[in-house]
Scaffold this motif. Structure first.
Motif, mmCIF file in Angstrom:
data_model
loop_
_atom_site.group_PDB
_atom_site.id
_atom_site.type_symbol
_atom_site.label_atom_id
_atom_site.label_comp_id
_atom_site.label_asym_id
_atom_site.label_seq_id
_atom_site.Cartn_x
_atom_site.Cartn_y
_atom_site.Cartn_z
ATOM 1 N N VAL A 55 3.421 21.829 0.282
ATOM 2 C CA VAL A 55 4.118 23.279 -1.099
ATOM 3 C C VAL A 55 5.142 23.710 -0.629
ATOM 4 O O VAL A 55 6.095 23.697 0.140
ATOM 5 C CB VAL A 55 3.388 24.318 -1.504
ATOM 6 C CG1 VAL A 55 2.037 23.270 -2.426
ATOM 7 C CG2 VAL A 55 2.537 25.075 -1.183
ATOM 8 N N ASP A 56 6.477 24.163 -1.438
ATOM 9 C CA ASP A 56 8.055 24.444 -1.408
ATOM 10 C C ASP A 56 7.331 26.145 -0.898
ATOM 11 O O ASP A 56 6.136 26.929 -1.070
ATOM 12 C CB ASP A 56 8.904 24.639 -2.332
ATOM 13 C CG ASP A 56 8.086 25.232 -3.833
ATOM 14 O OD1 ASP A 56 7.212 26.525 -3.731
ATOM 15 O OD2 ASP A 56 9.115 24.925 -4.539
ATOM 16 N N GLU A 58 7.552 28.974 -2.975
ATOM 17 C CA GLU A 58 7.164 29.908 -3.838
ATOM 18 C C GLU A 58 5.804 29.039 -4.297
ATOM 19 O O GLU A 58 5.308 29.312 -4.930
ATOM 20 C CB GLU A 58 7.628 29.076 -5.306
ATOM 21 C CG GLU A 58 9.496 29.760 -4.888
ATOM 22 C CD GLU A 58 9.327 31.034 -4.477
ATOM 23 O OE1 GLU A 58 9.187 31.817 -5.120
ATOM 24 O OE2 GLU A 58 10.037 31.558 -3.954
ATOM 25 N N GLY A 59 5.639 27.779 -3.521
ATOM 26 C CA GLY A 59 3.664 27.622 -3.539
ATOM 27 C C GLY A 59 3.958 26.449 -4.797
ATOM 28 O O GLY A 59 2.780 26.368 -4.832
ATOM 29 N N GLU A 60 5.075 26.377 -4.662
ATOM 30 C CA GLU A 60 5.051 24.401 -5.747
ATOM 31 C C GLU A 60 4.461 23.029 -5.232
ATOM 32 O O GLU A 60 5.823 23.865 -3.860
ATOM 33 C CB GLU A 60 5.890 24.900 -6.206
ATOM 34 C CG GLU A 60 6.127 25.713 -7.599
ATOM 35 C CD GLU A 60 5.018 26.820 -8.967
ATOM 36 O OE1 GLU A 60 4.746 25.677 -9.488
ATOM 37 O OE2 GLU A 60 4.354 27.504 -8.585
ATOM 38 N N PRO A 61 4.178 22.620 -5.464
ATOM 39 C CA PRO A 61 4.168 21.548 -5.090
ATOM 40 C C PRO A 61 5.550 20.087 -5.141
ATOM 41 O O PRO A 61 6.167 21.049 -5.711
ATOM 42 C CB PRO A 61 3.223 20.389 -5.988
ATOM 43 C CG PRO A 61 3.722 20.915 -7.203
ATOM 44 C CD PRO A 61 3.258 22.137 -6.915
ATOM 45 N N ASN A 91 10.977 20.912 -5.366
ATOM 46 C CA ASN A 91 10.875 20.164 -7.183
ATOM 47 C C ASN A 91 11.705 20.997 -7.828
ATOM 48 O O ASN A 91 12.187 22.144 -8.536
ATOM 49 C CB ASN A 91 9.785 19.622 -7.754
ATOM 50 C CG ASN A 91 10.249 19.160 -8.508
ATOM 51 O OD1 ASN A 91 10.558 19.280 -9.582
ATOM 52 N ND2 ASN A 91 8.771 19.235 -9.571
ATOM 53 N N ASP A 92 13.396 20.490 -8.148
ATOM 54 C CA ASP A 92 14.084 21.211 -8.563
ATOM 55 C C ASP A 92 15.462 19.575 -9.378
ATOM 56 O O ASP A 92 15.232 18.677 -8.764
ATOM 57 C CB ASP A 92 15.630 22.942 -7.441
ATOM 58 C CG ASP A 92 16.190 21.979 -7.077
ATOM 59 O OD1 ASP A 92 16.114 20.501 -6.125
ATOM 60 O OD2 ASP A 92 16.051 22.684 -5.132
ATOM 61 N N TYR A 122 -0.270 16.047 -8.375
ATOM 62 C CA TYR A 122 1.268 15.456 -9.614
ATOM 63 C C TYR A 122 1.609 15.170 -10.443
ATOM 64 O O TYR A 122 2.500 15.946 -11.038
ATOM 65 C CB TYR A 122 1.735 17.106 -8.715
ATOM 66 C CG TYR A 122 0.750 17.558 -8.292
ATOM 67 C CD1 TYR A 122 -0.165 18.861 -8.231
ATOM 68 C CD2 TYR A 122 0.850 17.535 -6.680
ATOM 69 C CE1 TYR A 122 -0.131 20.156 -7.092
ATOM 70 C CE2 TYR A 122 0.098 18.562 -5.616
ATOM 71 C CZ TYR A 122 -0.212 19.598 -6.185
ATOM 72 O OH TYR A 122 -1.054 20.850 -5.902
ATOM 73 N N ASN A 125 2.087 15.277 -14.278
ATOM 74 C CA ASN A 125 2.526 16.627 -14.977
ATOM 75 C C ASN A 125 4.043 16.318 -14.784
ATOM 76 O O ASN A 125 4.694 15.602 -14.373
ATOM 77 C CB ASN A 125 2.785 17.998 -13.458
ATOM 78 C CG ASN A 125 3.366 18.939 -13.802
ATOM 79 O OD1 ASN A 125 4.519 18.993 -14.548
ATOM 80 N ND2 ASN A 125 3.149 20.338 -13.532
ATOM 81 N N TYR A 128 7.144 17.560 -13.054
ATOM 82 C CA TYR A 128 7.193 16.558 -11.223
ATOM 83 C C TYR A 128 7.369 15.055 -12.055
ATOM 84 O O TYR A 128 8.637 15.086 -11.496
ATOM 85 C CB TYR A 128 5.762 16.491 -10.990
ATOM 86 C CG TYR A 128 5.524 15.526 -10.112
ATOM 87 C CD1 TYR A 128 5.359 16.558 -8.809
ATOM 88 C CD2 TYR A 128 5.768 14.053 -9.676
ATOM 89 C CE1 TYR A 128 4.979 15.869 -6.774
ATOM 90 C CE2 TYR A 128 5.476 13.177 -8.668
ATOM 91 C CZ TYR A 128 5.321 14.547 -7.200
ATOM 92 O OH TYR A 128 5.689 13.544 -5.821
#
Length: 247
Positions: A55-56, A58-61, A91-92, A122, A125, A128
């Motif tokens: 995860v990054d 920010e806690g995002e996968p 993921n951006d 994920y 999503n 994603y």
């Protein structure tokens, strides 16, 4: 293996060109199902439990781009002979260009699907899937290639600009246009060599435009993962540098 033949018009410079030769493993993608431990583009990485998924900050996968089973590769002595390499980016909307990346090395793995996660947790999503720089997951196949230095590198100009005539230099530049996806060999930079890739660096992965799996970074772009050879020798994949460029 694909051998590089020096053009007749450049034969008198054969020695200096040959000194730049490296082996690469060119990647061929097929839209096929993969087992958890196989070389692949996207899909599900080798995972024993969900807590292992990066995860990054920010806690995002993170986005899972690729996995390389090192036993599939040939003539790349700088790499470990076994294990898995996994590539993750944030993921951006910039494919994690300005954020920390994760390259995981799994030295020992088991080939027992019953003990492993079979689907990317994920991938369903929409946020994603829409962020991935490819439209289809795929299996990787490899073909060994002998290649001279890439003409997109700063080092290319340093080596040849004063040694070759203008006509010869242009001919070799066209010949050393090193696009395509690969492990090892030399990278291709769409705009410029911002990494300063040289003899002490190793190309861990290049993902380039591909129709089979719909790979494209931005507008006709590609990505590069590079590591210093001394860090690679110590299996220190925290030193990997990531860049992508487009037209």
């Amino acid at each position: 293996m694909i051998k590089y033949e020096i053009p007749e018009t450049l034969k008198e410079h054969e020695n200096i060109i040959k000194r730049t030769f490296r082996y690469s493993n060119e990647i061929i993608f097929k839209c096929e199902e993969t087992k958890p431990w196989e070389s692949k583009l996207g899909g599900c990485p080798y995972l024993k439990n969900i807590e292992e998924y990066p995860v990054d900050e920010e806690g995002e996968p993170m986005l899972f781009l690729a996995q390389i089973n090192l036993s599939d590769l040939e003539k790349l002595d700088d790499l470990p002979q076994k294990g898995l390499l996994q590539f993750f980016v944030v993921n951006d909307d910039m494919f994690g260009l300005e954020s920390p990346i994760v390259v995981k090395y799994i030295e020992d793995y088991e080939e027992n699907e019953a003990q492993l996660i079979k689907e990317n947790p994920y991938e369903d999503n929409e946020g994603y899937k829409q962020s991935l720089p490819f439209s289809n997951n795929g299996k990787m196949y490899f073909e060994t290639r002998e290649m001279p230095i890439s003409s997109s590198l700063e080092l290319f100009e340093t080596l040849f600009k004063d040694e070759l005539s203008e006509e010869e230099y242009e001919k070799l530049s066209r010949d050393c246009y090193s696009c395509n996806s690969r492990v090892g060999g030399y990278p291709y930079f769409v705009q410029h060599d911002c990494l300063g890739f040289d003899d002490e660096d190793f190309l861990l992965l290049q993902l380039d435009i591909d129709d089979e799996c719909g790979i494209m970074f931005g507008d006709s772009g590609n990505c590069v993962f590079s590591i210093p050879k001394d860090a690679l020798k110590n299996k220190d994949f925290s030193k990997v540098i990531y860049d992508w460029q487009c037209c």
